[in-house]
Design a protein around this motif. Structure first.
Motif, PDB file in Angstrom:
ATOM      1  N   MET A   1       0.851  -1.197   0.000  1.00  0.00           N
ATOM      2  CA  MET A   1       0.000   0.000   0.000  1.00  0.00           C
ATOM      3  C   MET A   1       0.880   1.239   0.000  1.00  0.00           C
ATOM      4  O   MET A   1       2.085   1.148   0.222  1.00  0.00           O
TER       5      MET A   1
ATOM      6  N   SER B   1      -4.498   0.887  -1.049  1.00  0.00           N
ATOM      7  CA  SER B   1      -3.970  -0.482  -0.984  1.00  0.00           C
ATOM      8  C   SER B   1      -3.910  -1.107  -2.369  1.00  0.00           C
ATOM      9  O   SER B   1      -4.786  -0.852  -3.196  1.00  0.00           O
TER      10      SER B   1
ATOM     11  N   TYR C   1      -4.416  -1.970   5.814  1.00  0.00           N
ATOM     12  CA  TYR C   1      -4.576  -2.468   4.444  1.00  0.00           C
ATOM     13  C   TYR C   1      -6.043  -2.774   4.180  1.00  0.00           C
ATOM     14  O   TYR C   1      -6.754  -3.302   5.044  1.00  0.00           O
TER      15      TYR C   1
END
Ligand code: SF4
Length: 470
Positions: free
Chosen positions: A163, A184, A215
């Protein structure tokens, strides 16, 4: 064939970014120059977390600019966080520079370099005032444009960025300004990349992000999980767009043969017991966690806008140690934050001892222009910052020695990375990320070795191959 010289400053994210720059430009026909004197294009991938890192980049590029006296065709560029933070001002300090491009513009580099060449058709060249290019306007990196090429063809450990950016707002930190909001990478891409790395022999991946624990909050297509994590039950197999970090880890373990997996950096707010469960239940996930605490004082944590208390942090540590008893912990600590009293400082020292970190990265506070904390008076004298820094380093030295000492007389599984300094020596790391050296005539690169740990020198363990078990 054009030659690229690339120097990287700062964090592992920057190292991974530099690898992607190399991948992209290699696909454009560039090759890597190991010395700037051999290069046609020179890029510095910069860091703005501390003033010192910026000063080094300015100093290096200032020196490199002199090469234009004899080689006016070379292209000089500043990329990365410094480019985003200081933008056009950089040209004032480096008037012979050709390119300034932020982290979000990483995938635009081939076009930006072409634009520099195009502009050089201009009659005023080599006066860079007419030919320089600046690209810092993107709010975030278009991950969907990530280059397909990956020139990594073999090795032991590899970085995989999962990410980009950070949604937090710690008052001392410039990262949200230089890297934008959290985006992400789609899980499918991450799994493909890790599977490819495994297929060319890599044995360990380090998943990278400024805050990997969040995430899945936002994907490039705008999807991502909504609402507090608590509502989400640990599903066996969550539909992709509801995927969060613990479940990404489960997917990687299930769908790739990667023997060892680590991840950094975590944030105490988003590191959940569910994450700790997944770490405990999945063998490839190593017993190592980097969990920056920054201070042991609630007053300073509030001033840093970290969003948690010392008590909440310690509760998480306890929950983790219960699930993963042989976990090794590392952290980041800032010493000398504005307003830090002796009592705050002692609270930090006490917290370090309570957690018993294996390693800690301790930094003296330096105000970063553009951060909220920089609006406050930097009121802790330099000598006091230095004193406190040394005192915490001494505490950590004790803790590290105790943690490494605890390995003596035991066996450890080592992933061997490379030869040691002396003939016949091999260097690798335990699952706790501790460095170990042993001797053998065989080539152990990329193999797992069982080592009996016998002695400790500085921060390195020494041992010998454990007798093979039949
Ligand atoms: S979590 Fe805080 S310190 Fe870490 S990158 Fe984000 S804003 Fe910076």
């Amino acid at each position: 064939m054009k030659k690229l010289y690339l120097q990287t400053f700062g964090c592992q994210m920057n190292e991974r970014d530099s690898q992607e720059v190399l991948d992209m430009l290699t696909a454009q026909g560039y090759s890597l120059a190991h010395e700037p004197e051999q290069a046609d294009v020179i890029l510095l991938n910069t860091c703005s977390v501390r003033e010192h890192a910026e000063d080094r980049a300015y100093g290096n590029m200032g020196k490199l600019s002199e090469m234009k006296d004899t080689r006016p065709h070379i292209v000089l560029g500043i990329i990365g966080c410094m480019a985003k933070l200081h933008q056009g001002k950089i040209f004032k300090r480096l008037p012979r520079l050709d390119l300034v491009a932020g982290p979000a513009e990483l995938y635009d580099l081939p076009y930006l370099l072409a634009e520099v060449q195009e502009k050089r058709q201009n009659v005023n060249w080599p006066d860079t005032r007419y030919t320089r290019v600046i690209a810092v306007g993107r709010t975030h990196r278009p991950l969907e444009q990530k280059p397909a090429v990956d020139t990594r063809t073999g090795g032991v450990r590899a970085f995989v960025s999962i990410m980009e950016g950070c949604d937090k707002a710690c008052t001392y930190c410039i990262v949200p300004k230089t890297r934008g909001q959290e985006i992400s990478r789609p899980p499918k891409e991450i799994i493909e990349e890790i599977s490819r790395l495994a297929s060319v022999g890599y044995q360990e991946v380090i998943l990278l992000g400024q805050n990997v624990n969040s995430y899945g909050k936002r994907f490039p297509d705008g999807s991502g999980y909504k609402g507090p994590l608590g509502k989400l039950k640990l599903l066996q197999e969550a539909p992709d767009d509801l995927l969060d970090f613990p479940q990404l880890l489960r997917m990687i373990v299930r769908r790739t043969p990667m023997p060892r997996i680590r991840f950094t950096t975590s944030h105490p707010i988003d590191a959940t017991e569910r994450l700790f469960d997944v770490m405990a239940q999945n063998e490839p996930l190593c017993e190592w966690l980097h969990l920056p605490v920054q201070s042991g004082s609630n007053r300073i944590l509030r001033a840093m806008r970290r969003g948690y208390t010392v008590e909440a942090y310690l509760e998480k540590i306890e929950a983790l140690k219960k699930r993963v008893p042989d976990i090794a912990l590392s952290t980041d600590i800032i010493v000398g934050f504005p307003g830090e009293t002796d009592a705050d400082f002692r609270a930090t020292m006490e917290l370090m001892r309570t957690v018993a970190y294996d390693t800690a990265y301790i930094f003296k506070y330096s105000p970063r222009p553009g951060t909220d904390a920089a609006l406050r008076e930097d009121d802790i004298p330099k000598e006091v910052k230095e004193e406190r820094n040394q005192a915490l380093l001494a505490v950590q030295e004790e803790l590290t020695a105790a943690s490494l000492g605890g390995r003596l007389g035991n066996e450890a599984e080592i992933l061997v990375e490379e030869r040691g300094n002396l003939p016949g020596q091999w260097f690798g790391r335990t699952r706790q990320n501790q460095g170990v050296i042993f001797e053998s005539e065989d080539d152990w690169t990329g193999r797992l070795a069982q080592v009996s740990v016998e002695r400790l020198a500085a921060h390195t363990l020494f041992g010998s191959l454990a007798p093979a078990r039949v």
